[in-house]
Design a protein around this motif. Structure first.
Motif, mmCIF file in Angstrom:
data_model
loop_
_atom_site.group_PDB
_atom_site.id
_atom_site.type_symbol
_atom_site.label_atom_id
_atom_site.label_comp_id
_atom_site.label_asym_id
_atom_site.label_seq_id
_atom_site.Cartn_x
_atom_site.Cartn_y
_atom_site.Cartn_z
ATOM 1 N N LEU A 110 47.733 -8.581 31.378
ATOM 2 C CA LEU A 110 47.050 -7.865 32.731
ATOM 3 C C LEU A 110 48.030 -7.529 33.684
ATOM 4 N N GLN A 111 49.015 -8.582 33.818
ATOM 5 C CA GLN A 111 49.732 -8.632 35.213
ATOM 6 C C GLN A 111 51.078 -7.878 35.260
ATOM 7 N N LEU A 112 51.668 -7.947 33.763
ATOM 8 C CA LEU A 112 52.943 -7.258 33.825
ATOM 9 C C LEU A 112 53.096 -5.925 33.051
ATOM 10 N N THR B 10 40.870 -6.652 37.056
ATOM 11 C CA THR B 10 41.591 -5.635 38.092
ATOM 12 C C THR B 10 42.133 -6.576 39.122
ATOM 13 N N TYR C 239 45.764 -1.703 36.207
ATOM 14 C CA TYR C 239 44.914 -2.582 36.893
ATOM 15 C C TYR C 239 45.347 -2.481 38.632
ATOM 16 N N GLY C 240 46.587 -2.676 38.781
ATOM 17 C CA GLY C 240 47.022 -2.513 40.225
ATOM 18 C C GLY C 240 46.281 -1.114 40.864
ATOM 19 N N MET D 151 41.257 -7.653 46.647
ATOM 20 C CA MET D 151 40.158 -7.750 45.759
ATOM 21 C C MET D 151 39.143 -8.987 46.124
ATOM 22 N N LEU E 293 37.789 -9.395 49.609
ATOM 23 C CA LEU E 293 36.834 -8.473 50.111
ATOM 24 C C LEU E 293 35.583 -8.474 49.329
ATOM 25 N N LYS E 294 35.444 -9.640 48.508
ATOM 26 C CA LYS E 294 34.162 -9.801 47.934
ATOM 27 C C LYS E 294 33.855 -8.868 46.608
ATOM 28 N N HIS E 295 34.958 -8.074 46.213
ATOM 29 C CA HIS E 295 34.807 -7.462 45.078
ATOM 30 C C HIS E 295 34.514 -8.264 43.777
ATOM 31 N N THR F 216 39.382 0.768 44.417
ATOM 32 C CA THR F 216 38.070 -0.046 44.619
ATOM 33 C C THR F 216 37.982 -0.611 45.896
ATOM 34 N N THR F 217 39.025 -0.797 46.623
ATOM 35 C CA THR F 217 39.000 -1.503 47.745
ATOM 36 C C THR F 217 39.475 -0.815 48.833
ATOM 37 N N ARG G 224 43.890 0.656 39.964
ATOM 38 C CA ARG G 224 42.270 0.355 40.269
ATOM 39 C C ARG G 224 42.089 -0.314 41.419
ATOM 40 N N ALA G 225 42.940 -1.493 41.535
ATOM 41 C CA ALA G 225 42.549 -2.497 42.438
ATOM 42 C C ALA G 225 42.664 -1.752 43.971
ATOM 43 N N TYR H 225 30.749 -4.558 35.313
ATOM 44 C CA TYR H 225 31.498 -4.588 36.708
ATOM 45 C C TYR H 225 32.400 -5.748 36.952
ATOM 46 N N LEU I 284 39.568 -0.600 54.491
ATOM 47 C CA LEU I 284 39.134 -1.604 53.228
ATOM 48 C C LEU I 284 37.686 -1.893 53.179
ATOM 49 N N LYS I 285 37.259 -2.047 51.907
ATOM 50 C CA LYS I 285 35.844 -1.933 51.754
ATOM 51 C C LYS I 285 35.514 -3.260 51.070
ATOM 52 N N ASP I 286 34.621 -4.039 51.105
ATOM 53 C CA ASP I 286 34.217 -5.148 50.348
ATOM 54 C C ASP I 286 33.200 -4.617 49.057
ATOM 55 N N ASN I 287 32.797 -5.298 48.390
ATOM 56 C CA ASN I 287 31.922 -4.713 47.289
ATOM 57 C C ASN I 287 30.605 -4.184 47.738
ATOM 58 N N GLY J 79 45.185 -8.501 37.639
ATOM 59 C CA GLY J 79 46.164 -7.340 37.165
ATOM 60 C C GLY J 79 46.837 -6.870 38.251
ATOM 61 N N SER J 80 46.068 -6.801 39.258
ATOM 62 C CA SER J 80 46.871 -6.041 40.617
ATOM 63 C C SER J 80 47.656 -7.163 41.174
#
Lengths: 470, 625
Positions: free
Chosen positions: B30-32, A336, B37-38, A353, A356-358, B44-45, B40-41, A329, B210-213, A339-340
């Motif tokens: 990762l970034q390019l 993520t 990843y973008g 990310m 929001l404390k992910h 999850t949020t 998934r970001a 996790y 928006l959600k935190d973890n 990458g984002s």
């Protein structure tokens, strides 16, 4: 013939100091961004960013205070500081406070202190003092062992806390030993062992690793033959054949290993006939050591490591075995977040990310996620380049020292910074296992910032007095 | 010491450079290079929160509410947010659950990927509004619990369960096949709920937060606009709540059904199937599964809608239809007389029996007395029109007309479980008799509505409406308006029988009521026309059947009644049908105010027929073998 000058600030290496300030500023911005809310300014000093600001102030003040101390003081105080650090490391094992499972903290009246921070500095000083002694020769096994003991004692004590991350940092001094002339064969041997260990953990297939190692040995021996070209061709074709068989029918691996072993034995025998027995034996020993390490790696993994340590290794080497909701996790969230960010990032204060404390520990160990998410690839590049520039600059400072003490001390600091930099950023991106060590100057946290500031301040002070020291 | 190793500084710098390069390369990857990843970001949020719409209400023809929405709540929980010190006893008391339920509902298999301690799961579903209102006042004391509003169905009256249908949670197959459904959604099951699912369900809304973890909401996600849920369409039906309730009261303790249609429009006025159940039993609640199981295993098969799913032989109800076709085809003259000595005699043999009745000298009396001999003769005339050796052509002509009458087909989309009935064609008998040459004698019992021919009760009522209209019908339907705009907008279906032929048949049907087989259907002030039927039942007592309409001129209602195992058509089906017709006509008289009170009787049954109403209501046919 010391001149009564000012503290020597005007002779400070401006580039190093600028990079330092830039990194601290970036860190401050990132910590602000992680906790950013529109009303942050009203309750500034109760928020993490307020504390960080105070710590930056303290650190800068300390920086100038250090400049007020005579440079020779550090040479004289090297062993006492080291001794103090080691005693504190012993004391913390007895009376320290356990935080997150490690007995590595002194907590006195709300202020917490980690003696391992002092130990890094003390060891850097002691190592420099020892290696710069006129009679120390690392090519002499006794001296080399003593140098290893200087880094080994605090390392061992920290491992007992247990705090594997901080202990790992002490391997930085191997860099100093290398620069001081330790036989590079030891480093080659160390890397070979580490490689064999990792190969064992990654492939978990000892016959395969053994075949590859033996084949490498055969190539090496074939290279020694009189008719080198033909020998290399022949072994190359046989190797390709073996690889092809393995590719098509992996169940014949044991047969391949047997054939490789027999061939290796024949070649070694040939070496004997050619009176090159020592080389043949050496190759056989090294290959055997590698095979042994690889074969033992699984056993060590299962017996010597605790489950949470096994998890970290698995996250690193076998992410497919980990649950995305479980041990993977943190890494996934971290990757993520980075990458984002894409090329330009989401913009300051806009990271979802990290805000929001992910991401776990997002303003301390995982601060690089915020850089990656909010400032993208450009931001990551700038931060990586700043560190590289700092490291290279320190080596330049080191090389221009007339005093061996200053040079070794500089390399010690470079090594410490390098390990922190590589492991911290590497772990956020999944390149190395997750090891909880901070990113110098960027991560939130007063004692870490103060510690690195002192190390750097002493280095710059020594550098500013390089012409007076010898 | 001497410095012999200064060359090594290059390797050290190389090491630094290489390490930075490796980090830089991974950052680039990762970034390019890897776009996943973008994405998934975002997943999850930014959480999508579904906003469930209310389904459309269902009204009867006078605007009475038949189906409405009730607020119900699902209580969600985030395990990590629950206060371990919470007052569990108080919590359970307010929700009306036991301690054991509380613990069982909280215990999830956390190793399973679909559960997470940080992600909300449904802790308790289907909490009635009344209980939730109480709980909501103390909800702030129990962090980690969140309520989600759902709309479920409520029924103010215990009537019309089969017509209305129910809603249930979608199953996996539906989720897989239709992208608009996801887990936990409700879907119409049976009746109007199923037939008008896409209109009733409305559209789900969505809100992005928006959600935190820990799954805590930290605000609205501004870049994606909130979509409000859209209320489903309101369904205006043609049912009359009062007539429906009355019909159901007449059918209690019986097996069978009543279908009543307004001939001038094809609107279904009432549709009762017995045994039935209270639609509230299948409303979404924590007891639904149990109620469903109980009804499912009931030997009376209450889920079986006998108005549209049961396929019965029409018996003598078939005779007026046959007469119409025969007259149109000129296969016989309305003045044809047929002597009947206890049945149809061929070559000196009595082939089909008949009851004792006066001589039928024309088609009117034949219908009045329901003479079997007469209609076997008519049937044979039709089938043998192209010669005794060529029954196929004659039979298929008959088939063509029956097809136009609405037999052998589903009549309306408003009844999702409707069956089509069955009319055998010549090819059926070709197969049945294999190589043998069949003839009209062999299949003569079709002429009196026995044998392979099957009709649903809806088709029988529709045939009555067609006769009432003298030659056309509107497809029977329930829904007249969707959201107050006209929905049923079809041309009438012409059946291809000239209107002159109807008068003979209708005269016969009225005389059956005056002094024939359907005397129990006689109603003072109202000219009822009808025809009884008795379907032979090899498994037990015969089925009692009746269809008819009233009044004779400008008919207001056509009814078909089928009562299983009730014997002769005149004893149960005819009086029940006449009561339904009388009720409806007197109710409409009362509403229109065009007749004096001594005729409309406040919509009540005529005093001389009160005893019939009483007897029909109280008759219990379920205990019969």
């Amino acid at each position: 013939m010391r001149k009564r000058t000012s503290s020597g600030l005007e002779k400070t290496d401006r580039l190093t100091f600028s990079i330092y300030l830039a990194l601290v500023a970036i860190g401050w911005t990132m910590v602000l961004s992680v906790g950013y809310e529109p009303d942050i300014w009203q309750r500034f000093f109760s928020a993490p960013i307020g504390k960080q600001t105070i710590w930056i102030g303290i650190s800068l003040a300390t920086f100038f205070a250090v400049f007020g101390i005579q440079s020779r003081f550090w040479m004289r105080a090297a062993y006492p500081i080291y001794g103090l650090a080691v005693s504190l490391l012993i004391a913390v094992l007895l009376v320290g406070t356990t935080i997150k499972g490690s007995k590595s903290w002194f907590v006195l009246g709300g202020v917490s202190f980690q003696p391992s921070e002092l130990a890094k500095f003390g060891t850097a000083l002691a190592m420099a003092a020892y290696l710069s002694r006129f009679k120390t020769k690392v090519s002499v096994p006794g001296d080399a062992l003593l140098a290893l003991a200087i880094l080994g004692i605090p390392m061992l004590l920290i491992l007992l806390q247990p705090d594997a991350g901080s202990a790992l940092v002490f391997l930085a001094f191997l860099l100093v030993l290398y620069r001081s002339g330790l036989n590079p064969a030891w480093y080659a041997f160390g890397f070979f062992t580490l490689g064999a260990l990792l190969a064992g953990l990654i492939w978990e297939n000892t016959p395969l690793i053994a075949s590859v190692l033996l084949f490498a040995g055969i190539l090496l021996l074939a290279y020694q033959q009189a008719r080198r070209r033909q020998a290399l061709w022949a072994t190359g074709i046989m190797g390709a054949g073996g690889a092809a068989i393995y590719w098509v029918a992996p169940q014949y691996l044991n047969e391949i290993l047997l054939a490789t072993g027999v061939l290796f034995g024949l070649l070694a025998l040939l070496m004997y006939r050619q009176n090159k027995l020592r080389l043949g034996l050496l190759v056989a020993l090294v290959a055997g050591w590698g095979i042994g390490v690889a074969a033992l790696s699984q056993y060590l993994f299962n017996q010597a490591l605790k489950p949470h340590q096994q998890d970290r290794i698995n996250v690193w080497l076998h992410p497919e075995r980990c649950s995305e909701q479980g041990s993977l996790y943190n890494l996934l969230q971290s990757q993520t977040a980075i990458g984002s960010g894409g090329l330009t990032g989401k913009g300051i204060f806009e990271g979802t990310m990290t805000k929001l404390k992910h991401v776990p520990e997002q303003s301390t160990d995982f601060i690089f996620c915020t850089v990656g998410e909010e400032h993208g690839f450009i931001g990551s590049t700038i931060v990586i380049c700043l560190y590289l520039l700092l490291l290279i600059r320190i080596t330049i400072l080191a090389e221009r020292q007339r005093a061996a003490f200053s040079r070794y001390y500089a390399y010690g600091i470079a090594g410490i910074l390098f390990i922190h930099f590589f492991i911290n950023i590497g772990m956020t991106m999944g390149l190395v296992p997750i090891i909880g060590i901070p990113l110098p100057f960027l991560s939130k946290g007063g004692s870490s910032l103060l510690g690195f500031t002192i190390m750097l301040a002493v280095l710059l002070k020594l550098d500013s007095k390089r012409l007076q020291l010898a | 010491m001497a410095d012999n190793s200064s060359g090594r500084k290059t390797y050290i710098r190389l090491l630094f450079g290489l390490a930075a390069l490796v980090l830089w390369g991974q950052a680039m990857r990762l970034q390019l290079l890897d776009p996943s990843y973008g994405k998934r970001a975002e997943a999850t949020t930014i959480e999508q929160i579904t906003l469930y719409p209310a389904r459309g209400n269902v009204l009867d023809r006078h605007g009475n509410l038949l189906v409405y929405n009730q607020r119900m709540y699902d209580l969600l929980a985030v395990y990590n947010r629950i206060d371990p010190e919470m007052d569990t006893a108080r919590f359970c008391r307010f929700l009306g659950i036991s301690r054991q339920t509380f613990e069982e509902n909280l215990k999830k298999d956390w190793t399973e990927p679909r559960f997470s301690k940080s992600v909300p799961f449904v802790f308790l579903s289907k909490i009635p509004d009344s209980i939730y209102t109480r709980f909501s006042e103390v909800q702030y004391q129990f962090p980690g619990f969140y309520a989600q509003l759902r709309h479920v169905r409520g029924y103010p009256h215990p009537h019309g369960a089969h017509v209305l249908g129910a809603i249930r949670e979608v199953n996996q197959q539906e989720i897989d096949s239709f992208p608009e459904y996801s887990l936990g959604d409700y879907i119409g099951d049976g009746g109007l709920e199923q037939a008008y699912e896409e209109h009733l369900r409305g559209r789900k809304g969505v809100r992005f937060v928006l959600k935190d973890n820990l799954g805590r909401e930290t605000g609205e996600f501004k870049e994606r606009k909130k979509q409000h849920p859209e209320l489903g369409s309101r369904l205006q039906t043609s049912l009359s709540l009062e007539l429906q309730a009355y019909a159901e009261s007449l059918m209690q303790n019986k097996i069978g059904s009543i279908v009543a249609i307004e001939p001038a429009t094809g609107e279904v006025l009432a549709m009762a199937s017995a045994p039935d159940y209270d639609p509230n039993e299948l409303a979404i609640s924590r007891n639904r599964a149990e109620a469903y199981r109980r009804l499912q295993s009931d030997p009376g098969k209450p889920f079986f809608d006998r108005s549209v799913m049961a396929q019965y032989p029409p018996g003598s109800l078939f005779k007026p239809l046959l007469a119409l076709i025969g007259l149109q085809l000129e296969a016989f003259s309305p003045e044809m007389g047929v002597s009947c000595s206890q049945g149809y005699v061929y070559n000196g043999q009595l082939l089909t029996g008949c009851h004792a009745h006066p001589y039928c000298g024309n088609v009117v009396t034949a219908i009045q007395h329901s003479c079997n001999a007469y209609f076997v003769t008519v049937f044979r005339r039709i089938v043998d029109r192209h010669g005794f050796r060529n029954p196929a052509q004659g039979l298929d002509e008959l088939y063509t007309y029956l097809d136009k009458f609405g037999l052998n087909r589903r009549l309306s989309r408003d009844f999702p479980s409707e069956e089509s009935g069955y009319v055998p064609s010549s090819s059926f008998f070709d197969r049945w008799y294999k190589d043998e040459r069949w003839n009209s004698i062999w299949i003569r019992s079709l002429g009196i509505g026995q044998g392979e021919l099957l009709m649903t009760n809806l088709q029988m009522a529709n045939a009555a409406a067609m006769i009432a209209n003298r030659g056309y019908y509107y497809r029977p339907h329930l829904v007249t308006q969707l959201n107050q705009s006209k929905w049923f907008d079809e041309e009438p279906v012409e059946v291809g029988i000239d209107s002159v032929h109807f008068e003979f048949v209708i005269e016969g049907m009225e005389r059956a009521v005056w002094g024939g087989t359907a005397r129990m259907a006689f109603v003072p002030d109202i000219r009822v026309c009808g025809k009884t039927g008795t379907a032979e039942n090899p498994h037990g007592k015969d089925h009692s059947i009746f269809f008819g309409f009233a009044p004779r001129e400008n008919p207001k209602i056509a009814v078909a009644v089928y009562v299983e195992n009730a014997g002769f058509g005149g004893t149960f089906a005819a009086p029940i049908a006449s009561l339904v017709m009388e009720k409806w006509i007197r109710l409409s008289w009362k509403d229109l105010g065009v007749v004096p009170p001594e005729q409309h009787l406040d919509g009540d049954i005529h005093p001389s027929r009160k005893w019939i109403e009483k007897r029909m209501r109280e008759a219990n046919l379920l205990d019969l073998p």
